[in-house]
Scaffold this motif. Structure first.
Motif, mmCIF file in Angstrom:
data_model
loop_
_atom_site.group_PDB
_atom_site.id
_atom_site.type_symbol
_atom_site.label_atom_id
_atom_site.label_comp_id
_atom_site.label_asym_id
_atom_site.label_seq_id
_atom_site.Cartn_x
_atom_site.Cartn_y
_atom_site.Cartn_z
ATOM 1 N N THR A 112 0.835 -1.197 0.000
ATOM 2 C CA THR A 112 0.000 0.000 0.000
ATOM 3 C C THR A 112 0.870 1.248 0.000
ATOM 4 N N VAL A 113 0.481 2.216 -0.830
ATOM 5 C CA VAL A 113 1.154 3.499 -0.919
ATOM 6 C C VAL A 113 0.111 4.597 -0.791
ATOM 7 N N ALA A 114 0.400 5.606 -0.007
ATOM 8 C CA ALA A 114 -0.503 6.746 0.144
ATOM 9 C C ALA A 114 -0.127 7.843 -0.840
ATOM 10 N N ILE A 115 -1.145 8.460 -1.425
ATOM 11 C CA ILE A 115 -0.952 9.639 -2.272
ATOM 12 C C ILE A 115 -1.855 10.734 -1.714
ATOM 13 N N GLY A 140 0.146 -3.761 -8.862
ATOM 14 C CA GLY A 140 -0.362 -4.526 -7.733
ATOM 15 C C GLY A 140 -0.395 -3.787 -6.420
ATOM 16 N N VAL A 141 -0.221 -2.466 -6.465
ATOM 17 C CA VAL A 141 -0.232 -1.659 -5.247
ATOM 18 C C VAL A 141 -1.640 -1.144 -4.973
ATOM 19 N N ALA A 142 -2.062 -1.169 -3.721
ATOM 20 C CA ALA A 142 -3.306 -0.512 -3.318
ATOM 21 C C ALA A 142 -2.973 0.927 -2.937
ATOM 22 N N VAL A 143 -3.696 1.868 -3.523
ATOM 23 C CA VAL A 143 -3.449 3.286 -3.267
ATOM 24 C C VAL A 143 -4.423 3.767 -2.200
ATOM 25 N N VAL A 144 -3.894 4.387 -1.150
ATOM 26 C CA VAL A 144 -4.739 4.888 -0.064
ATOM 27 C C VAL A 144 -4.675 6.403 -0.041
ATOM 28 N N SER A 145 -5.835 7.017 0.197
ATOM 29 C CA SER A 145 -5.904 8.469 0.330
ATOM 30 C C SER A 145 -7.123 8.816 1.176
ATOM 31 N N GLY A 163 -7.463 -0.945 -7.374
ATOM 32 C CA GLY A 163 -7.480 -1.165 -5.929
ATOM 33 C C GLY A 163 -7.208 0.113 -5.178
ATOM 34 N N THR A 164 -8.238 0.686 -4.599
ATOM 35 C CA THR A 164 -8.075 1.939 -3.858
ATOM 36 C C THR A 164 -8.702 1.816 -2.475
ATOM 37 N N MET A 280 8.141 2.233 -6.360
ATOM 38 C CA MET A 280 8.283 0.799 -6.119
ATOM 39 C C MET A 280 9.671 0.459 -5.590
ATOM 40 N N GLU A 281 10.691 1.118 -6.109
ATOM 41 C CA GLU A 281 12.049 0.864 -5.658
ATOM 42 C C GLU A 281 12.206 1.152 -4.167
ATOM 43 N N LEU A 282 11.470 2.164 -3.683
ATOM 44 C CA LEU A 282 11.586 2.559 -2.281
ATOM 45 C C LEU A 282 10.779 1.675 -1.348
#
Length: 377
Positions: A112-115, A140-145, A163-164, A280-282
């Protein structure tokens, strides 16, 4: 679910909804008493030690009514020790004791990554946020905000089909801002909607920092696209950094006030990113950390329990020590570590003194393990 398990969930929710019970005090009460039922019995004595005001224990019928409303909305509770509770969020000292969820819980198993960013964002930055969210979703990342206007809305729009996760400040049945009603329902239907507040709760200013700590806590990293100085997005970034997560930012023109927050983050050490692969690298290195955390969750320490119906007696700190702690507090939040240094009290005694003050309404907890004296009404 059998009757005993259901009764325990009602007890837990009653404890959570009682006055002056925050995430930290809830977790400490459960650990020290072994069950929510025992903790509820101990509340009056604990609160009397901290001050003259008795705690307002939540009415049990109101808790049952809330549970019925949650079921009617097609939502469900996710308690902190439930297997589906997100691992990274559970690392926070002030992780929500319970979340109300509508939608696909399997999204919590994804990276999961937040924007986040400005509500009055520029068209170019909204386009960037939407494209970045879409690209992350494709990986394949779920984005959260946070379902706010501007960057948040763009991030959800870009990831709604992959996927959010939307985290809101009020109840899951309250639409804020009103123009995002369709988006909020779409997230509940095709993604995942999360709230810490019971149904019917109108979002207030004090709720948004709590929402922000959930956004930061869920994610391996937070990307800030546009942000003015002292904005809520910078609060989310700060909380992410304090939790040991990646803080990323998009640079902008120094003459645009909406870029000053991001430029300041980069100056202070946030990573400048330009595309989804940079992100993604981070966040890839978090795979091992999450697996270790999952393993540790299987190791549980037995806690004391007293469910025989009699009043629960708990250890008390010396009255002088409690007064010493209270005298060091002011309206400015201070780190608990600093109180340990100044009082030289054992951490367990200090935590108990803080708990007693909190239950009596004399203490306010802030993010980052900070406490302050609550204003007198």
């Amino acid at each position: 679910m059998d009757d005993a398990a259901h009764a325990d969930r009602v007890d837990r929710l009653q404890l959570i909804r009682s006055a002056n019970i925050g995430p930290v005090s809830y977790a400490r009460l459960l650990k020290s008493h072994g069950s929510a039922s025992s903790a509820l019995k101990a509340l009056p004595e604990l609160a009397r030690r901290g001050g003259p005001r008795a705690p307002r224990i939540a009415d049990r019928q109101s808790v049952l009514d809330e549970m019925a409303m949650v079921a009617k909305l097609g939502a469900q509770y996710l308690f902190r020790d439930d297997p589906a509770y997100p691992v990274l969020l559970s690392e926070l000292d002030d992780a929500p004791p319970v979340l109300i969820c509508r939608g696909d819980l399997s999204l919590l198993e994804r990276p999961t990554v937040a924007i986040v960013g400005a509500r009055n964002a520029s068209a170019a930055s909204c386009r960037f946020a939407r494209d970045l969210a879409n690209d992350l979703g494709q990986k394949g990342v779920a984005v959260v905000s946070g379902l706010a206007r501007g960057i948040d809305t763009a991030a959800h729009d870009g990831s709604i089909n992959q996927g959010t996760i939307g985290v809101i400040a009020g109840g899951t049945d309250i639409y804020f801002p009103p123009e995002n009603q369709k988006l909020q329902e779409a997230i509940a239907d095709r993604g995942l909607l999360l709230s810490e507040q019971p149904p019917g709760t109108e979002p207030r200013a004090r709720h948004f920092p709590y929402r922000n700590r959930i956004i930061a806590g869920l994610a391996r990293g937070t990307v800030v696209v546009e942000a003015a100085p002292k904005s809520g997005s910078l609060i989310t970034a700060r909380l992410a950094g304090e939790a040991g997560r990646q803080v990323m930012a998009i640079p902008g023109s120094p003459i645009d006030p909406r870029s000053r927050g991001c430029n300041s983050l980069i100056r202070d050490g946030a990573v400048l990113i330009q595309c989804a692969e940079d992100v993604m690298e981070l966040v890839r290195p978090f795979d091992e950390r999450i697996e270790e955390a999952r393993q540790s969750l299987h190791v549980k320490t037995p806690a004391r329990s007293n469910d025989k119906g009699e009043p629960v007696r708990v250890p008390a700190v010396a009255k002088g020590d409690r007064h010493t702690v209270e005298a060091l507090l002011s309206s400015t939040p201070v780190a608990i570590d600093e109180l340990v240094r100044q009082t030289r009290m054992p951490l367990s005694d200090l935590q108990l003194a803080l708990l007693e003050l909190e239950l009596s309404g004399r203490l306010t907890r802030s993010a980052g393990a900070r406490v302050s004296l609550a204003p007198l009404n």
